[in-house]
Design an enzyme around this catalytic site. Sequence first.
Site, PDB file in Angstrom:
ATOM      1  N   ARG A 109     -15.386  67.600-100.887  1.00  0.00           N
ATOM      2  CA  ARG A 109     -15.451  68.565 -99.783  1.00  0.00           C
ATOM      3  C   ARG A 109     -14.069  69.098 -99.407  1.00  0.00           C
ATOM      4  O   ARG A 109     -13.809  69.428 -98.251  1.00  0.00           O
ATOM      5  CB  ARG A 109     -16.127  67.952 -98.544  1.00  0.00           C
ATOM      6  CG  ARG A 109     -17.533  67.441 -98.771  1.00  0.00           C
ATOM      7  CD  ARG A 109     -18.502  68.542 -99.180  1.00  0.00           C
ATOM      8  NE  ARG A 109     -19.825  67.991 -99.430  1.00  0.00           N
ATOM      9  CZ  ARG A 109     -20.243  67.531-100.616  1.00  0.00           C
ATOM     10  NH1 ARG A 109     -19.437  67.584-101.663  1.00  0.00           N
ATOM     11  NH2 ARG A 109     -21.444  67.039-100.755  1.00  0.00           N
ATOM     12  N   SER A 160     -25.199  69.163 -92.993  1.00  0.00           N
ATOM     13  CA  SER A 160     -24.493  67.888 -92.829  1.00  0.00           C
ATOM     14  C   SER A 160     -23.259  68.091 -91.965  1.00  0.00           C
ATOM     15  O   SER A 160     -22.364  68.857 -92.322  1.00  0.00           O
ATOM     16  CB  SER A 160     -24.089  67.327 -94.194  1.00  0.00           C
ATOM     17  OG  SER A 160     -25.233  67.098 -94.993  1.00  0.00           O
ATOM     18  N   GLU A 172     -17.454  67.462 -91.497  1.00  0.00           N
ATOM     19  CA  GLU A 172     -17.476  68.365 -92.642  1.00  0.00           C
ATOM     20  C   GLU A 172     -17.397  69.818 -92.179  1.00  0.00           C
ATOM     21  O   GLU A 172     -16.835  70.667 -92.848  1.00  0.00           O
ATOM     22  CB  GLU A 172     -18.757  68.160 -93.463  1.00  0.00           C
ATOM     23  CG  GLU A 172     -18.841  69.006 -94.709  1.00  0.00           C
ATOM     24  CD  GLU A 172     -20.014  68.637 -95.605  1.00  0.00           C
ATOM     25  OE1 GLU A 172     -20.539  69.541 -96.280  1.00  0.00           O
ATOM     26  OE2 GLU A 172     -20.416  67.462 -95.627  1.00  0.00           O
TER      27      GLU A 172
END
Length: 336
Positions: A161, A236, A332
């Site tokens: 990520r 998420s 995130e």
Amino acid sequence: MIQENVSLKPYNTFGLDVQAKRFVQANTLTELTTIIQSTPGQEYFILSGGSNMLLTQDIEDLVIKLNIKGIEIVEENDDFVWIEANASEVWHDFVQWTLARDYGGLENLSLIPGHVGTTPIQNIGAYGVEIKDTMVCCKALNIKTLKVDEFTNAQCQFDYRESIFKKEAKDQYIILSATYKLTKKNHHLHTNYGVINGELEKRGITTPTIQDVSEAVIAIRSSKLPNPAELGNSGSFFKNPIISNELYESLRVKYPTIPAYPIDEQFTKIPAGWLIETIGYKGYRIGDAGVHSKQALVLVNYGKAQGIEIKKLSESIQNEVFNIFNIHLEAEVNIF
């Protein structure tokens, strides 16, 4: 044309009603460069799909909403095809476009919210596949020089990520397009995640196609993740933490069923959703800010939550997870 005091509620998947002090849309690269040239010395807030952000306050910078679309096959041979997709293409629609032509490589990334332009920034991933596995390069506009630079896969410095666009190149570039190398035959399927195999077995599929894998992923995600059009969310909210094997072994003594995915001889990945559910936050709600009842990794806006309320909830979760597991959960989503 620059507008003033525009609500960004329609432009972010959390459905948060914050104001852009100034707002303008760019439909082409020419329009984008003209906007930047005509507003020297300004700071810019680049808005694309609005799916990976939490807005906690009104935006003082000039908000530029990107609407640059287009898909083009730039090269192909008997085995592979190279496809360039512009930044404002809806990611899931693009994935379906590739599958309709039997191009393989993106099927595990079906139904991920957002636009193509986000993919090289976030290195999006799901079910054992990340965008770094197929992305060859991306083009980005240098905000200072107004030159279009090309970044190879290696130059993007992909990690979990992570990319160069979240580190040293942050706020210096606007992603314009990304090019992916996909298979035309002999597709390599990634079905090693048990949930995918389970869904395929439930459907009686023993020799799946890339379309079968996509449909399985869509079914799995739809069963667990809320549709942002119906319930505000950003997918998420936290990254799955990567911890030392020593910490993992110590936790396994107390929590024998803790799920884990080995990274290498030193590190292990732990599902953030399991951590949040274990501390009792799954389905938790305070006002209109909450944790989804089916997937603890997803924070939601039940209607009139403010961004700061969702942020405070996320911080409560981070503190509790750290106190109990000695694990720091990292967001995130980008928080503004």
